[in-house]
Design a protein around this motif. Structure first.
Motif, PDB file in Angstrom:
ATOM      1  N   ALA A  40       0.836  -1.205   0.000  1.00  0.00           N
ATOM      2  CA  ALA A  40       0.000   0.000   0.000  1.00  0.00           C
ATOM      3  C   ALA A  40       0.870   1.253   0.000  1.00  0.00           C
ATOM      4  O   ALA A  40       0.598   2.210  -0.742  1.00  0.00           O
ATOM      5  CB  ALA A  40      -0.931  -0.008   1.204  1.00  0.00           C
ATOM      6  N   ALA A  41       1.926   1.250   0.807  1.00  0.00           N
ATOM      7  CA  ALA A  41       2.828   2.405   0.864  1.00  0.00           C
ATOM      8  C   ALA A  41       3.538   2.610  -0.474  1.00  0.00           C
ATOM      9  O   ALA A  41       3.714   3.751  -0.929  1.00  0.00           O
ATOM     10  CB  ALA A  41       3.850   2.225   1.979  1.00  0.00           C
ATOM     11  N   LEU A  43       2.417   1.732  -3.479  1.00  0.00           N
ATOM     12  CA  LEU A  43       1.462   2.233  -4.472  1.00  0.00           C
ATOM     13  C   LEU A  43       1.100   3.701  -4.221  1.00  0.00           C
ATOM     14  O   LEU A  43       1.099   4.514  -5.146  1.00  0.00           O
ATOM     15  CB  LEU A  43       0.206   1.369  -4.471  1.00  0.00           C
ATOM     16  CG  LEU A  43       0.398  -0.074  -4.963  1.00  0.00           C
ATOM     17  CD1 LEU A  43      -0.877  -0.878  -4.752  1.00  0.00           C
ATOM     18  CD2 LEU A  43       0.817  -0.092  -6.414  1.00  0.00           C
ATOM     19  N   ILE A  44       0.823   4.031  -2.967  1.00  0.00           N
ATOM     20  CA  ILE A  44       0.472   5.419  -2.635  1.00  0.00           C
ATOM     21  C   ILE A  44       1.669   6.342  -2.857  1.00  0.00           C
ATOM     22  O   ILE A  44       1.521   7.450  -3.380  1.00  0.00           O
ATOM     23  CB  ILE A  44      -0.055   5.519  -1.190  1.00  0.00           C
ATOM     24  CG1 ILE A  44      -1.380   4.758  -1.066  1.00  0.00           C
ATOM     25  CG2 ILE A  44      -0.230   6.970  -0.761  1.00  0.00           C
ATOM     26  CD1 ILE A  44      -1.842   4.559   0.371  1.00  0.00           C
ATOM     27  N   GLY A  45       2.854   5.878  -2.491  1.00  0.00           N
ATOM     28  CA  GLY A  45       4.066   6.667  -2.706  1.00  0.00           C
ATOM     29  C   GLY A  45       4.315   6.937  -4.176  1.00  0.00           C
ATOM     30  O   GLY A  45       4.738   8.032  -4.561  1.00  0.00           O
ATOM     31  N   THR A  46       4.055   5.928  -5.019  1.00  0.00           N
ATOM     32  CA  THR A  46       4.218   6.110  -6.459  1.00  0.00           C
ATOM     33  C   THR A  46       3.224   7.133  -6.992  1.00  0.00           C
ATOM     34  O   THR A  46       3.575   7.981  -7.822  1.00  0.00           O
ATOM     35  CB  THR A  46       4.051   4.770  -7.194  1.00  0.00           C
ATOM     36  OG1 THR A  46       5.069   3.873  -6.744  1.00  0.00           O
ATOM     37  CG2 THR A  46       4.166   4.939  -8.699  1.00  0.00           C
ATOM     38  N   LEU A  47       1.982   7.074  -6.519  1.00  0.00           N
ATOM     39  CA  LEU A  47       0.978   8.048  -6.950  1.00  0.00           C
ATOM     40  C   LEU A  47       1.366   9.468  -6.545  1.00  0.00           C
ATOM     41  O   LEU A  47       1.260  10.402  -7.342  1.00  0.00           O
ATOM     42  CB  LEU A  47      -0.387   7.695  -6.374  1.00  0.00           C
ATOM     43  CG  LEU A  47      -1.052   6.433  -6.922  1.00  0.00           C
ATOM     44  CD1 LEU A  47      -2.322   6.119  -6.130  1.00  0.00           C
ATOM     45  CD2 LEU A  47      -1.371   6.603  -8.395  1.00  0.00           C
ATOM     46  N   ILE A  48       1.818   9.632  -5.316  1.00  0.00           N
ATOM     47  CA  ILE A  48       2.214  10.961  -4.837  1.00  0.00           C
ATOM     48  C   ILE A  48       3.451  11.452  -5.591  1.00  0.00           C
ATOM     49  O   ILE A  48       3.521  12.614  -5.997  1.00  0.00           O
ATOM     50  CB  ILE A  48       2.460  10.940  -3.312  1.00  0.00           C
ATOM     51  CG1 ILE A  48       1.145  10.678  -2.571  1.00  0.00           C
ATOM     52  CG2 ILE A  48       3.087  12.253  -2.844  1.00  0.00           C
ATOM     53  CD1 ILE A  48       1.301  10.446  -1.085  1.00  0.00           C
ATOM     54  N   GLU A  64      11.106   8.948  -4.905  1.00  0.00           N
ATOM     55  CA  GLU A  64       9.936   8.071  -4.858  1.00  0.00           C
ATOM     56  C   GLU A  64      10.118   6.984  -3.798  1.00  0.00           C
ATOM     57  O   GLU A  64       9.214   6.711  -3.009  1.00  0.00           O
ATOM     58  CB  GLU A  64       9.712   7.419  -6.223  1.00  0.00           C
ATOM     59  CG  GLU A  64       8.535   6.484  -6.267  1.00  0.00           C
ATOM     60  CD  GLU A  64       8.336   5.864  -7.632  1.00  0.00           C
ATOM     61  OE1 GLU A  64       7.367   5.106  -7.773  1.00  0.00           O
ATOM     62  OE2 GLU A  64       9.126   6.123  -8.563  1.00  0.00           O
ATOM     63  N   GLN A  68       8.025   6.321  -0.370  1.00  0.00           N
ATOM     64  CA  GLN A  68       7.411   5.016  -0.102  1.00  0.00           C
ATOM     65  C   GLN A  68       7.831   4.494   1.266  1.00  0.00           C
ATOM     66  O   GLN A  68       7.006   3.977   2.024  1.00  0.00           O
ATOM     67  CB  GLN A  68       7.803   4.011  -1.188  1.00  0.00           C
ATOM     68  CG  GLN A  68       7.208   4.306  -2.533  1.00  0.00           C
ATOM     69  CD  GLN A  68       7.813   3.466  -3.633  1.00  0.00           C
ATOM     70  OE1 GLN A  68       8.936   2.987  -3.532  1.00  0.00           O
ATOM     71  NE2 GLN A  68       7.062   3.293  -4.713  1.00  0.00           N
ATOM     72  N   LEU A  71       6.104   6.450   4.077  1.00  0.00           N
ATOM     73  CA  LEU A  71       4.714   6.023   4.206  1.00  0.00           C
ATOM     74  C   LEU A  71       4.615   4.646   4.857  1.00  0.00           C
ATOM     75  O   LEU A  71       3.710   4.389   5.654  1.00  0.00           O
ATOM     76  CB  LEU A  71       4.035   6.003   2.837  1.00  0.00           C
ATOM     77  CG  LEU A  71       3.757   7.369   2.214  1.00  0.00           C
ATOM     78  CD1 LEU A  71       3.320   7.214   0.760  1.00  0.00           C
ATOM     79  CD2 LEU A  71       2.716   8.128   3.010  1.00  0.00           C
TER      80      LEU A  71
END
Length: 95
Positions: A40-41, A43-48, A64, A68, A71
């Motif tokens: 989850a971290a 994926l969210i880190g990649t989006l941010i 990046e 990650q 997070l």
């Protein structure tokens, strides 16, 4: 698409494991839960990172990966704090 899923699992496992190593003390969560938090971290880190424009740079995407990892550390801390039966300082147990 398949490569994205595989890389998310691998990076998530690494990020989750590093987060557990960074946090002092013993965390009372399973490795499977650590993997889920790490994925989850990642994926969210990649989006941010994509939103900030630092996701795809020449070479290794350090910003990046740092995002990650940060997070994942927050995620592991939150999951550890929310676990039922966690022992608090002084020997009291949350119910």
């Amino acid at each position: 698409m398949l490569w994205s899923i595989i890389s998310a699992i691998v990076i998530g496992a690494i990020v989750g494991a590093l987060a557990r190593l960074i946090i002092p003390g013993r965390q009372s969560i399973s490795m499977a839960l650590t993997l889920i938090v790490g994925i989850a971290a990642a994926l969210i880190g990649t989006l941010i990172a994509g939103a900030l424009g630092v996701a795809n740079t020449g070479g290794i995407d350090w910003w990046e990966h740092i995002l990650q990892l940060a997070l994942a550390v927050v995620g592991v801390l939150l999951v550890t704090q929310m676990r039922p039966g966690k022992t608090h300082p002084g020997g009291t147990t949350r119910t």
